[in-house]
Design an enzyme around this catalytic site. Structure first.
Site, PDB file in Angstrom:
ATOM      1  N   LYS A  13       0.820  -1.040  -0.062  1.00 19.01           N
ATOM      2  CA  LYS A  13      -0.007  -0.034  -0.087  1.00 19.01           C
ATOM      3  C   LYS A  13       0.875   1.370   0.067  1.00 19.01           C
ATOM      4  O   LYS A  13       0.683   2.272  -0.750  1.00 19.01           O
ATOM      5  CB  LYS A  13      -0.886   0.048   1.221  1.00 19.01           C
ATOM      6  CG  LYS A  13      -2.089  -1.159   1.485  1.00 19.01           C
ATOM      7  CD  LYS A  13      -2.828  -1.024   2.463  1.00 19.01           C
ATOM      8  CE  LYS A  13      -2.549  -0.898   4.027  1.00 19.01           C
ATOM      9  NZ  LYS A  13      -1.515  -2.267   4.202  1.00 19.01           N
ATOM     10  N   ARG A  89      -9.765   0.486   9.302  1.00 14.20           N
ATOM     11  CA  ARG A  89      -9.137  -0.603   9.537  1.00 14.20           C
ATOM     12  C   ARG A  89     -10.403  -1.563  10.428  1.00 14.20           C
ATOM     13  O   ARG A  89     -10.235  -2.675  10.934  1.00 14.20           O
ATOM     14  CB  ARG A  89      -8.010  -0.715  10.334  1.00 14.20           C
ATOM     15  CG  ARG A  89      -6.732  -0.847   9.645  1.00 14.20           C
ATOM     16  CD  ARG A  89      -5.552  -0.490  10.646  1.00 14.20           C
ATOM     17  NE  ARG A  89      -4.392  -1.116  10.415  1.00 14.20           N
ATOM     18  CZ  ARG A  89      -3.146  -0.654   9.712  1.00 14.20           C
ATOM     19  NH1 ARG A  89      -3.177   0.535   9.262  1.00 14.20           N
ATOM     20  NH2 ARG A  89      -2.120  -1.474   9.641  1.00 14.20           N
ATOM     21  N   ARG A 128      12.090  -6.474   5.512  1.00 14.43           N
ATOM     22  CA  ARG A 128      11.989  -5.075   5.138  1.00 14.43           C
ATOM     23  C   ARG A 128      12.999  -3.906   5.792  1.00 14.43           C
ATOM     24  O   ARG A 128      12.866  -4.053   6.997  1.00 14.43           O
ATOM     25  CB  ARG A 128      10.432  -4.381   5.303  1.00 14.43           C
ATOM     26  CG  ARG A 128      10.125  -3.156   4.971  1.00 14.43           C
ATOM     27  CD  ARG A 128       8.638  -2.804   4.778  1.00 14.43           C
ATOM     28  NE  ARG A 128       7.878  -2.996   5.898  1.00 14.43           N
ATOM     29  CZ  ARG A 128       6.631  -2.500   6.199  1.00 14.43           C
ATOM     30  NH1 ARG A 128       6.090  -2.163   5.037  1.00 14.43           N
ATOM     31  NH2 ARG A 128       6.166  -2.536   7.269  1.00 14.43           N
ATOM     32  N   ARG A 161      11.748  -1.161  10.711  1.00  8.38           N
ATOM     33  CA  ARG A 161      10.729  -0.720  11.635  1.00  8.38           C
ATOM     34  C   ARG A 161      10.572  -1.583  12.785  1.00  8.38           C
ATOM     35  O   ARG A 161      10.693  -3.023  12.776  1.00  8.38           O
ATOM     36  CB  ARG A 161       9.308  -0.849  10.781  1.00  8.38           C
ATOM     37  CG  ARG A 161       8.885   0.392  10.335  1.00  8.38           C
ATOM     38  CD  ARG A 161       7.575   0.340   9.262  1.00  8.38           C
ATOM     39  NE  ARG A 161       6.563  -0.165   9.798  1.00  8.38           N
ATOM     40  CZ  ARG A 161       5.228  -0.120   9.413  1.00  8.38           C
ATOM     41  NH1 ARG A 161       5.134   0.187   8.270  1.00  8.38           N
ATOM     42  NH2 ARG A 161       4.232  -0.689  10.107  1.00  8.38           N
ATOM     43  N   ARG A 172      -0.075  -8.373  13.942  1.00  9.88           N
ATOM     44  CA  ARG A 172      -0.579  -7.452  12.853  1.00  9.88           C
ATOM     45  C   ARG A 172      -1.535  -8.278  11.929  1.00  9.88           C
ATOM     46  O   ARG A 172      -2.622  -8.035  11.397  1.00  9.88           O
ATOM     47  CB  ARG A 172       0.577  -6.782  12.239  1.00  9.88           C
ATOM     48  CG  ARG A 172       1.017  -5.672  13.050  1.00  9.88           C
ATOM     49  CD  ARG A 172       2.571  -5.245  12.615  1.00  9.88           C
ATOM     50  NE  ARG A 172       2.432  -4.701  11.536  1.00  9.88           N
ATOM     51  CZ  ARG A 172       3.622  -4.417  10.694  1.00  9.88           C
ATOM     52  NH1 ARG A 172       4.839  -5.023  11.053  1.00  9.88           N
ATOM     53  NH2 ARG A 172       3.606  -3.832   9.589  1.00  9.88           N
TER      54      ARG A 172
HETATM   55  P1  AMP Z   1       0.811   0.364   9.006  1.00  3.82           P
HETATM   56  O1  AMP Z   1       2.046   1.448   8.594  1.00  3.82           O
HETATM   57  O2  AMP Z   1      -0.375   0.963   8.406  1.00  3.82           O
HETATM   58  O3  AMP Z   1       1.257  -0.905   9.075  1.00  3.82           O
HETATM   59  O4  AMP Z   1       0.399   0.933  10.499  1.00  3.82           O
HETATM   60  C1  AMP Z   1       1.522   0.554  11.631  1.00  3.82           C
HETATM   61  C2  AMP Z   1       0.641   0.458  13.065  1.00  3.82           C
HETATM   62  O5  AMP Z   1       0.135   1.798  13.219  1.00  3.82           O
HETATM   63  C3  AMP Z   1      -0.671  -0.653  13.236  1.00  3.82           C
HETATM   64  O6  AMP Z   1       0.039  -2.208  13.315  1.00  3.82           O
HETATM   65  C4  AMP Z   1      -1.491  -0.071  14.111  1.00  3.82           C
HETATM   66  O7  AMP Z   1      -0.878  -0.295  15.638  1.00  3.82           O
HETATM   67  C5  AMP Z   1      -1.329   1.507  13.746  1.00  3.82           C
HETATM   68  N1  AMP Z   1      -2.364   1.887  12.885  1.00  3.82           N
HETATM   69  C6  AMP Z   1      -2.117   2.425  11.747  1.00  3.82           C
HETATM   70  N2  AMP Z   1      -3.247   2.837  11.113  1.00  3.82           N
HETATM   71  C7  AMP Z   1      -4.364   2.632  12.088  1.00  3.82           C
HETATM   72  C8  AMP Z   1      -5.740   2.686  11.921  1.00  3.82           C
HETATM   73  N3  AMP Z   1      -6.260   3.084  10.984  1.00  3.82           N
HETATM   74  N4  AMP Z   1      -6.390   2.110  13.051  1.00  3.82           N
HETATM   75  C9  AMP Z   1      -5.809   1.733  14.320  1.00  3.82           C
HETATM   76  N5  AMP Z   1      -4.406   1.639  14.334  1.00  3.82           N
HETATM   77  C10 AMP Z   1      -3.687   2.081  13.249  1.00  3.82           C
END
Ligand code: AMP
Length: 215
Positions: A13, A89, A128, A161, A172
């Site tokens: 994404k 989400r 990654r 990360r 996740r």
């Molecule tokens: P991402 O970078 O999208 O993989 O998000 C990394 C982490 O941020 C996720 O594992 C969640 O802990 C938090 N996070 C990101 N977007 C959301 C969302 N829309 N709702 C809740 N937690 C989020």
């Protein structure tokens, strides 16, 4: 037309969002990026979100809602089309998004789901790394830098990360299957969903997305 890029962690994404931002002029809004920035800057939001992000769990909806609203209000919504990456989400966030869209008169959105298997997600996330200076991405499993630990483009140090460790990756993925993936049924019923095979190379996935957006 606004776009939601949907898919499990590691489905591409963020990568596709960067292409779309550059080539199709979308405004990219990644809730994950916004949270990581808040955590690094130790803002009050960052302090509240940190433990959820580190455990791979969803940050409470109310915090996410205020981030999204604030980011959207920063720009002149009349002239922009937005690309959401990592949001919504869960069903509560879908409702929240509907409210924000109607308050800010943002029109409609389309959803593109990048379909990637759990095995591929694990392969991608476990290798990654990205440049801490310019953000360029690499993968130690299949897209290695020329010099170990250093960015090919700017020579910056590569870092991983903190949530890309085996335990948090598993959590996740679990959260994705339990809380996020079921939204696909909702989007499909509303008729605004297109599924795309996300395991081919970055350029082919981009071409497929572009075709959907133009069609
Ligand atoms: P991402 O970078 O999208 O993989 O998000 C990394 C982490 O941020 C996720 O594992 C969640 O802990 C938090 N996070 C990101 N977007 C959301 C969302 N829309 N709702 C809740 N937690 C989020």
């Amino acid at each position: 037309m606004n776009l939601i890029l949907f898919g499990p962690p590691g489905s591409g994404k963020g990568t596709q969002a960067k292409y779309l931002e550059k080539r199709m002029n979308f405004r990219h809004l990644s809730t994950g990026d916004a949270l990581r920035e808040a955590i690094v800057n130790e803002t009050s939001l960052g302090r509240k979100a940190k433990e959820y992000v580190e455990k791979g769990q969803l940050v409470p909806d109310s915090l996410i809602g205020s981030i999204v609203r604030a980011k959207l209000e920063e720009v002149d919504s009349g002239s922009a089309h937005f690309l959401f990456d990592g949001y919504p989400r869960n069903m509560e966030q879908v409702k929240q998004l509907g409210g924000i869209f109607s308050d800010l008169s943002l029109g409609d959105y389309r959803v593109i789901s990048l379909e990637v298997s759990d095995e591929e997600v694990i392969r991608r996330l476990s290798g990654r790394v990205s440049c801490s200076q310019c953000g360029n991405g690499y993968n130690l499993n299949y897209k290695q830098p020329k010099r170990p630990g250093l960015c090919d483009k700017c020579g910056g140090a590569l870092s991983r990360r903190s949530d890309d460790n085996p335990e948090t990756i598993r959590e996740r993925l679990k959260v994705y299957h339990l809380e996020t993936k079921p939204l696909l049924d909702y989007f499909a019923k509303n008729g605004n969903l297109t599924r795309i095979q996300g395991e081919s190379d970055e350029e082919s996935v981009y071409q497929a997305i572009q075709k959907v957006m133009k069609g």
